[in-house]
Design a protein around this motif. Sequence first.
Motif, short mmCIF file in Angstrom:
data_model
loop_
_atom_site.label_atom_id
_atom_site.label_comp_id
_atom_site.label_asym_id
_atom_site.label_seq_id
_atom_site.Cartn_x
_atom_site.Cartn_y
_atom_site.Cartn_z
N SER A 172 0.98 -1.30 -0.01
CA SER A 172 -0.04 0.03 0.07
C SER A 172 0.76 1.18 -0.10
O SER A 172 0.41 2.40 -0.13
CB SER A 172 -0.87 0.05 1.36
N THR A 173 2.22 1.09 0.40
CA THR A 173 2.89 2.56 0.55
C THR A 173 4.06 2.26 -0.87
O THR A 173 4.60 3.27 -1.07
CB THR A 173 3.89 2.03 1.62
N ALA A 176 17.34 -21.20 -6.40
CA ALA A 176 16.54 -20.21 -5.83
C ALA A 176 15.64 -19.68 -5.89
O ALA A 176 14.65 -19.38 -5.54
CB ALA A 176 17.90 -19.28 -5.20
N TYR A 177 15.77 -19.34 -7.45
CA TYR A 177 14.59 -18.69 -8.11
C TYR A 177 13.17 -19.72 -8.24
O TYR A 177 12.10 -19.18 -7.75
CB TYR A 177 14.84 -18.46 -9.52
N VAL A 178 13.47 -20.98 -8.32
CA VAL A 178 12.30 -22.03 -7.99
C VAL A 178 11.64 -21.84 -6.76
O VAL A 178 10.61 -21.92 -6.62
CB VAL A 178 12.82 -23.34 -8.44
N GLY A 179 12.64 -21.62 -5.49
CA GLY A 179 12.12 -21.49 -4.28
C GLY A 179 11.49 -20.35 -3.88
O GLY A 179 10.72 -20.54 -2.73
N ILE A 180 11.53 -19.39 -4.83
CA ILE A 180 10.91 -18.22 -4.45
C ILE A 180 9.68 -17.95 -5.16
O ILE A 180 8.74 -17.06 -5.15
CB ILE A 180 11.77 -16.78 -4.42
N ALA A 181 9.75 -18.76 -6.25
CA ALA A 181 8.57 -18.50 -7.40
C ALA A 181 6.99 -18.63 -6.89
O ALA A 181 6.03 -17.92 -7.30
CB ALA A 181 8.72 -19.71 -8.48
N LEU A 182 6.84 -19.25 -5.79
CA LEU A 182 5.35 -19.44 -5.29
C LEU A 182 5.11 -18.37 -4.29
O LEU A 182 3.89 -18.06 -4.31
CB LEU A 182 5.31 -20.63 -4.45
N VAL A 183 5.93 -17.43 -4.25
CA VAL A 183 5.45 -16.19 -3.28
C VAL A 183 5.73 -14.94 -3.89
O VAL A 183 5.92 -13.97 -3.55
CB VAL A 183 6.28 -16.12 -1.90
N LEU A 184 5.73 -14.97 -5.57
CA LEU A 184 5.90 -13.65 -6.40
C LEU A 184 4.69 -13.13 -6.64
O LEU A 184 4.44 -12.30 -7.36
CB LEU A 184 6.85 -13.98 -7.36
N HIS A 185 3.47 -13.51 -5.67
CA HIS A 185 1.98 -13.13 -6.36
C HIS A 185 1.51 -13.51 -7.52
O HIS A 185 0.61 -13.11 -7.92
CB HIS A 185 2.09 -11.44 -5.92
N LEU A 186 2.46 -14.67 -8.08
CA LEU A 186 1.80 -15.09 -9.42
C LEU A 186 0.59 -15.75 -9.11
O LEU A 186 -0.39 -15.85 -9.96
CB LEU A 186 2.78 -15.99 -10.32
N ILE A 187 0.27 -16.35 -7.81
CA ILE A 187 -0.86 -16.97 -7.44
C ILE A 187 -1.15 -15.85 -6.16
O ILE A 187 -0.38 -15.36 -5.51
CB ILE A 187 -0.77 -18.31 -6.90
N PRO A 188 -2.64 -15.89 -5.70
CA PRO A 188 -3.02 -14.91 -4.74
C PRO A 188 -2.35 -15.43 -3.18
O PRO A 188 -2.47 -16.68 -3.08
CB PRO A 188 -4.55 -15.10 -4.81
N LEU A 189 -1.87 -14.48 -2.57
CA LEU A 189 -1.32 -14.89 -1.40
C LEU A 189 -2.17 -14.41 -0.15
O LEU A 189 -2.64 -13.26 -0.06
CB LEU A 189 0.14 -14.59 -1.09
N SER A 190 -1.98 -15.18 1.01
CA SER A 190 -2.83 -14.57 2.18
C SER A 190 -1.55 -13.94 3.20
O SER A 190 -1.64 -14.48 4.36
CB SER A 190 -3.51 -15.78 3.05
N VAL A 191 -1.04 -12.91 2.69
CA VAL A 191 -0.12 -12.24 3.36
C VAL A 191 -0.56 -10.47 3.66
O VAL A 191 0.62 -9.83 3.73
CB VAL A 191 1.30 -12.12 2.60
N SER A 192 -1.91 -10.52 4.00
CA SER A 192 -2.11 -9.03 4.38
C SER A 192 -1.76 -8.22 3.42
O SER A 192 -1.94 -8.22 2.09
CB SER A 192 -1.72 -8.82 5.74
N ASP A 193 -1.18 -7.06 3.75
CA ASP A 193 -0.58 -5.94 2.94
C ASP A 193 0.82 -6.29 2.53
O ASP A 193 1.25 -5.20 2.25
CB ASP A 193 -0.90 -4.54 3.82
N GLN A 209 9.06 1.74 11.65
CA GLN A 209 9.15 1.65 10.28
C GLN A 209 7.90 1.86 9.32
O GLN A 209 8.09 2.69 8.37
CB GLN A 209 9.40 -0.01 9.95
N ASN A 210 6.78 1.68 9.89
CA ASN A 210 5.51 2.00 8.81
C ASN A 210 4.27 2.50 9.89
O ASN A 210 3.62 1.97 10.03
CB ASN A 210 5.21 0.53 8.08
N PRO A 211 4.55 3.77 10.22
CA PRO A 211 3.61 4.26 11.24
C PRO A 211 2.16 4.46 10.56
O PRO A 211 1.16 4.67 10.99
CB PRO A 211 4.20 5.35 11.80
N GLU A 212 2.24 4.75 9.02
CA GLU A 212 0.92 5.05 8.42
C GLU A 212 0.20 3.80 7.99
O GLU A 212 -0.81 4.17 7.28
CB GLU A 212 1.37 6.20 7.38
N VAL A 213 0.76 2.75 8.27
CA VAL A 213 0.08 1.46 7.74
C VAL A 213 -0.91 0.94 8.88
O VAL A 213 -0.84 0.84 9.72
CB VAL A 213 0.96 0.47 7.46
N LEU A 214 -2.42 0.98 8.24
CA LEU A 214 -3.42 0.84 9.35
C LEU A 214 -2.94 -0.57 9.92
O LEU A 214 -3.39 -0.50 11.22
CB LEU A 214 -4.77 0.82 8.68
#
Length: 630
Positions: free
Chosen positions: A289-290, A329-346, A424-429
């Motif tokens: 969001s920032t 390493a790229y293979v290991g990070i591929a699932l969390v690059l938002h190519l599929i929807p992630l439940s990681v809040s903001d 670090q992020n005072p304006e993130v709700l």
Amino acid sequence: MKKSDRLQMALLVLVCIALYGQTIGFAYVWDDAIIFLNKNSLVVEPLSWRLLTEPILEGTSYMRPLVLLSWWVEFHLFGQIPSLSHGVNVAILILNVLLLRSIARCVLDGQGEALPAFWATMAALCYAVHPALIESSAWVSGRFDLLATAGILGSTRAFLAYRRPTAVRVAGVLLGTLTALASKELGVVTPAILLCLWMATQADVQTTLGQNLRRAFHTQAPVWLASALLLLGYFVVRRLSMGQVYHGIWGPDYLMALLRSQLPLEALKFYTSMVIWPFGRVGIFHPFSTLKLDAFAVLGNLATLALTVAVLWQAFRRQKPWAWLLMAAYVGIALVLHLIPLSVSDNVAQERFMAMPLAFVAMAFVCFPWRAAVDSRLHLRPRARRTAAVLSLGGWLMFATFVTASLIPLWARPELLWRWAHFQNPEVLNVRFNYMEAALSSGRSEWVQAEIDRLIKKNGGLEVGEQAIYASLLMRQGNAESLKYFEGVLHALPKFHAMPDGERALAFFPVPRSVVGAVYTNYALSLLLFEGNTAGALENNRISRWYMKNVSSGHLNYSDAAIYYALGDLERADRIVEENKDVYFDDKDKLIRQMYSIVKAFCESWQDKDASSQRACASLRQRKLLENHP
């Protein structure tokens, strides 16, 4: 030290203990509450497949039975002891560091490196002190990533034991893969990582990529066949246990949103830069969001894309071993690059997702031909080259160790962790809400008041979640104004409990159901304390149960008991207390103290104002209930 494997391994163990041994004194923090503290099922229920496969977070399909089993065993044998939970995490981290060293040693041996053991130790050391490991190692719920990493590294080590009998290697690969799959969905990439490691260790650079791949599939056919059958069985079990393969909605709209936001590139840029230079950027929130998609951000994304293409070229075209390790390493990070929807809040990215990929980056680092690359461009003398290597690598290691040692203590208690995140992020709700909630729970009301004053001055008012926190603060201070704030919050919240499709609507609501339920419970207690409204208190506590159905009922049970004591129904209140006497709830003593303090505050305010309150409080005084429970 250069020649002794035992000394090098002992050094790595000591480094891990020196850095993360301090976590033995830490508390449970962050989502530990949601995952296993606020629901006591892992402590009180018998072992069952249903218990081990329940979704880790509400509204998700994250199935991680091995980690839940580890907690079930731990809690049933010893109870919920934070020091023990953290000790288990440190042990898994040490295992991962030693596995990394063993794998790097195998790769370096195959390349003919003069000091393979020493450089394998350097790779493991770079990994052990890297600040990006703090989240997965210092946080008890980071065990998902630690165990998944252990499974993938264990599978890789078994795969590289080419001289072992095929049956032994396949069994080791399957055991490691199953460990990873049962710890986190990341385990599905294990076969692809094994292929990358085969290319890094067995590929013939004199032949084409296609020929090498055909040879890999032919010579390792038992591994690929067994892995494919295991993955098939995993997805079948997942479907039968969870009712779905994945909870995220993927389609054209999602893809268009990704193109507009460049979120996968933003995530990849974050992970790439965090590997190289994590200093000053480590934290639990990296909110999208920032993000500002300005020219500078786009240039950074293009540079990240260019670097990725360069690694792909070196791997697929030139078949360099270090490039294939980076491919792992790229293979290991591929699932969390938002190519599929992630439940990681903001969050754009989470540092715990780097626990496994970072291991292969460390291996790639020591396998890269630095000497040839430097000599071809700078033509340094051997002594100057050694000095530059010691200063650059040694300096990075010292700086990384200092940063890691400095940041780990921030995970000691919830209020410290969220105060740091808020800094670090005072304006993130989301950050603001969690910071104030943690501060309020730890008794740091001055932090909450200071933040409320800042927000009112800056914004002229408060968001709904902030109003709920402020109302709770006022209630604890004995200020009847809390009622008005609670009523404002409840007016703004949809009445999901009264809707025909309330469960479905609540699943898409941005505020967790446990937070909504807590508002109703706190409003119930405010009605009791400031209006003497026992009927309204019982009704709102009943509504709260609808929202808190997946949470242990200790807080609600003892709140009910407090209300019945205030009503004068001592028999019913005593029965509730007795029924919960042998039931485990996290921080049970605090809940009991809170119950009696509520009743005591009620009597101090209402015993002289109406006949029913007089009778109830007289009965409580006669039994000396409040005197015996200050």
